[in-house]
Design a protein around this motif. Structure first.
Motif, short mmCIF file in Angstrom:
data_model
loop_
_atom_site.label_atom_id
_atom_site.label_comp_id
_atom_site.label_asym_id
_atom_site.label_seq_id
_atom_site.Cartn_x
_atom_site.Cartn_y
_atom_site.Cartn_z
N MET A 1 0.85 -1.17 0.00
CA MET A 1 0.00 0.00 0.00
C MET A 1 0.89 1.22 0.00
N PRO A 2 0.64 2.24 -0.81
CA PRO A 2 1.56 3.35 -0.92
C PRO A 2 1.73 4.09 0.40
N PRO A 3 2.91 4.08 1.00
CA PRO A 3 3.12 4.79 2.25
C PRO A 3 3.14 6.30 2.02
N PRO A 4 2.67 7.11 2.96
CA PRO A 4 2.64 8.55 2.77
C PRO A 4 3.95 9.24 3.06
N GLN A 9 8.41 6.09 -5.77
CA GLN A 9 7.60 5.35 -6.73
C GLN A 9 8.51 4.66 -7.73
N LEU A 10 8.23 3.40 -8.00
CA LEU A 10 9.03 2.60 -8.91
C LEU A 10 8.23 2.30 -10.17
N THR A 11 8.87 1.69 -11.14
CA THR A 11 8.18 1.30 -12.35
C THR A 11 7.45 -0.01 -12.14
N ALA A 12 6.18 -0.06 -12.54
CA ALA A 12 5.40 -1.30 -12.40
C ALA A 12 5.98 -2.35 -13.32
N TRP A 61 5.51 0.70 -5.01
CA TRP A 61 6.05 1.65 -4.06
C TRP A 61 7.11 0.98 -3.19
N GLU A 62 8.02 1.80 -2.70
CA GLU A 62 9.10 1.32 -1.84
C GLU A 62 9.19 2.19 -0.60
N LEU A 63 9.44 1.57 0.53
CA LEU A 63 9.62 2.30 1.79
C LEU A 63 10.78 1.72 2.57
N ARG A 64 11.67 2.58 2.99
CA ARG A 64 12.72 2.20 3.93
C ARG A 64 12.95 3.41 4.82
N ALA A 65 12.67 3.28 6.09
CA ALA A 65 12.67 4.44 6.98
C ALA A 65 13.29 4.08 8.33
N SER A 111 5.63 -2.75 -2.62
CA SER A 111 4.30 -3.28 -2.89
C SER A 111 3.84 -2.88 -4.27
N TYR A 112 3.08 -3.76 -4.88
CA TYR A 112 2.43 -3.51 -6.17
C TYR A 112 0.94 -3.45 -5.92
N LEU A 113 0.29 -2.40 -6.41
CA LEU A 113 -1.11 -2.15 -6.08
C LEU A 113 -1.85 -1.61 -7.28
#
Length: 316
Positions: A1-4, A9-12, A61-65, A111-113
């Motif tokens: 799910m796209p994190p806020p 954003q990556l390529t599908a 989408w990608e998240l690393r925090a 994630s892919y959504l």
């Protein structure tokens, strides 16, 4: 799910196989056309956001925090959701309300959504905030990685908090009520998903599946949920021995291949119960259960009600 936050954003790279999946049990979004972060509440160590995103075009989408994150699906129209953590594990299939994804600090989540609308809550937590209450010294605590796991208690607490989204606290008592709900969320996450402090866990090395193996197995399992799968088939797909596969699967996915398969079959059954009008016998056959009775027994053991009761309660 796209994190806020902290999102790239990556390529599908995958093609969706869409089918409409609808839930609308979230009071935050029931009467609003707004998107983005609809409401948020924060205090030292924890922040809660209620979000709504348009997902009519496929997204990755990608998240690393530096903070831990917990994502809870609340509703919307989602056709496809596929997730990974550190290139491994993850989930497939449309999400169900109340399902949870955790993203430990400094781990890469992708994630892919695709679908129409994604409605969810995202909680950001300091790595030191999951330690036991009032520790003698501040410790960095890790988080258990879960994906697509139902958490009714966390879901209920979020829905209670969501009732405040249109209200601005006008007194100390109202602000305290919201703070108390956030405390309950924090306590639930600490009890359910915190691990031992990181320094105590260093040096533990277990056999795991590499990213291509994990992805291949996950997709193979989801493509064959209705088939009578065996451990030998999965081992062949991963190009491993059966014992080696079992150990590596458990380390990577956090559960055994059989338990994972049952959980995903039940998720598919839950989706079909609310997104289609198929009878329960047909759903049993399409999700790998031998009969209406087999599905009902397994459903009751894991979900806590019969398939019919689940359908009626969800669509009420």
């Amino acid at each position: 799910m796209p994190p806020p936050v902290d999102a790239v954003q990556l390529t599908a790279t995958m093609q969706a196989q869409p089918h409409r999946h609808c839930h609308a049990d979230n009071p935050v979004h029931a009467s609003s056309d707004a998107t983005g972060t609809l409401w948020q509440w924060s205090r030292p160590g924890v922040e809660v956001r209620f979000c709504r995103d348009v997902v009519t075009t496929p997204q990755v989408w990608e998240l690393r925090a530096p903070s831990h994150h917990v994502i809870v699906h609340l509703g919307g129209w989602i056709d496809t959701l596929e997730t990974e953590l550190e290139g491994r594990g993850g989930s497939s299939g449309p999400p169900l309300p109340g399902e949870v994804w955790t993203i430990p600090a400094e781990r890469r989540y992708a994630s892919y959504l695709t679908g129409e609308m994604a409605e969810y809550a995202i909680l950001s937590l300091s790595p030191t905030s999951l330690d036991t209450p009032a520790p003698k010294t501040e410790r960095v605590t890790d988080m258990t990685a879960v994906e697509g796991t139902a958490d009714p208690a966390l879901h209920h607490n979020l829905l209670e908090l969501a009732r405040w989204h249109n209200a601005i606290p006008t007194s100390d008592l109202e602000a305290a009520a919201i703070s108390s709900l956030v405390d309950q969320l924090h306590t639930r996450i600490r009890q359910a998903y915190s691990l031992e402090p990181l320094p105590q866990r260093q040096g533990l090395h277990r056999a795991t599946l590499n990213a291509p193996q994990a992805r291949r197995l996950r997709r193979y399992l989801h493509a064959h949920l209705s088939a009578p799968l065996t451990l030998a088939e999965l081992a062949q797909e991963a190009r491993l021995g059966e014992h080696q596969l079992h150990r590596a699967f458990l380390s990577t996915f956090g559960t055994s291949p059989w338990q994972y398969l049952i959980r995903q079959r039940l998720r598919r059954a839950q989706h079909l119960l609310v997104a289609t009008e198929k009878d329960i016998t047909t759903i049993a056959n399409e999700t790998g259960f031998s009969s209406h009775s087999h599905l009902t027994t397994t459903f009751g053991r894991h979900v806590g009600c019969t398939p019919r009761e689940y359908r009626e309660a969800t669509l009420r």
